[in-house]
Write a protein that holds these residues in place. Sequence first.
Motif, short mmCIF file in Angstrom:
data_model
loop_
_atom_site.label_atom_id
_atom_site.label_comp_id
_atom_site.label_asym_id
_atom_site.label_seq_id
_atom_site.Cartn_x
_atom_site.Cartn_y
_atom_site.Cartn_z
N GLY A 137 0.80 -1.80 -0.19
CA GLY A 137 0.44 -0.15 -0.02
C GLY A 137 0.50 0.90 -0.22
O GLY A 137 0.47 2.35 -0.31
N GLN A 138 1.98 1.34 0.83
CA GLN A 138 3.28 2.22 1.13
C GLN A 138 3.03 3.01 -0.33
O GLN A 138 3.65 3.83 -0.89
CB GLN A 138 3.37 1.44 1.61
CG GLN A 138 4.75 3.62 1.85
CD GLN A 138 4.02 4.38 2.32
OE1 GLN A 138 3.39 4.71 3.76
NE2 GLN A 138 4.08 5.56 1.95
N THR A 139 4.17 1.34 -1.48
CA THR A 139 5.02 1.50 -2.85
C THR A 139 3.67 1.77 -3.58
O THR A 139 3.88 2.96 -4.24
CB THR A 139 5.24 0.74 -2.55
OG1 THR A 139 4.16 -0.76 -3.28
CG2 THR A 139 6.22 -0.34 -1.92
N LYS A 140 2.36 2.30 -3.93
CA LYS A 140 1.30 2.57 -4.28
C LYS A 140 0.97 3.81 -4.28
O LYS A 140 0.61 4.47 -5.23
CB LYS A 140 -0.39 1.33 -4.31
CG LYS A 140 0.11 -0.05 -5.61
CD LYS A 140 0.56 0.24 -6.21
CE LYS A 140 -0.51 0.62 -7.17
NZ LYS A 140 0.41 0.73 -8.63
N TYR A 141 0.45 4.00 -2.85
CA TYR A 141 0.47 5.28 -2.48
C TYR A 141 1.36 6.73 -2.14
O TYR A 141 1.59 7.62 -3.23
CB TYR A 141 0.82 5.73 -0.30
CG TYR A 141 -0.27 6.96 -0.26
CD1 TYR A 141 -0.64 8.02 -0.81
CD2 TYR A 141 0.72 7.50 0.53
CE1 TYR A 141 -1.18 9.07 -0.62
CE2 TYR A 141 0.41 9.48 1.07
CZ TYR A 141 -0.50 9.88 0.67
OH TYR A 141 -1.36 10.73 0.88
#
Length: 296
Positions: A132-136
């Motif tokens: 989720g952090q990488t996509k954000y």
Amino acid sequence: MRVLVTGASGLLGRAVVTEFRNAGHEVVGVAFSRAKGDLKKLDLEDSNAVQTFIDAEKPNVIVHCAAERRPDVVEKNPDGAKNLNVQVPGLLADLTNDRGILLIYISTDYVFDGTSPPYDVRDKANPLNLYGQTKYDGEKEIKKFNPAAIILRVPILYGITEYNGESAVNSLIDSVKDGKDVSMDHYAIRYPTNVADVARVVKDLSIKVSQEKVFISGILHFSGEEKYTKYEICQVIAKALGSSIDHLTPNAAAPKDGTTRPYDCHLSNRCLAGVGINTHCVKFSDWMQGWLNKSQ
């Protein structure tokens, strides 16, 4: 329109290619490890190759589906995931901004922590895991280099697979069929969304912006409205198959180990509907029944 689709060998990418082609548009599909047939091989992490390819193909629209979408794999190879999920979106945003190309970036409901659904586009992101952090972080790169781009967040996807493991939904077909005793998640809420519906939304957005010249940019959400736990998805599959799931034990407790996943990241379709996009989704049980009837 001339449309370039990254990740065109994947579950969503194939659906996007099919949707645009069926509507009469020119489509260039690119892939890397699974490039076959009429797909062109392109290493998205090679910035010079990507720039040369885009300048040669001259698309009106780029739909960026390619990503490392498996949270457990991201945790095991964070550097590789960051390259694909963060640096590549930034590169595409920069190139499309300079050339006046519409960029649609596919993101995820996992940018949210799942504590206060439904989520609108202006709600604060708070990823619980590295995926989720990488996509954000990829979203932030998009905004930084191409403010006119569209970021489309979607939830867990399913559809016509080449093998069940392509989708965390379709993979449950194997769990139902193999008869092995398994504790099945009956805690987290999911909103299975068909890739054909996502592809239609992507096409409709492209037409509005590229052909009808309607100004749409920034974050939008698209999600199915039917909610299921994984165990409940297995119940739908078992009913369609006419089989038992006595070997599956529903586990309603919050997971204590493995990659942290949010409880309920229901995405609101309000803003997407507000810009005139059809947010209809196929009924999950009807689609699954039809798919299992064909694939048996």
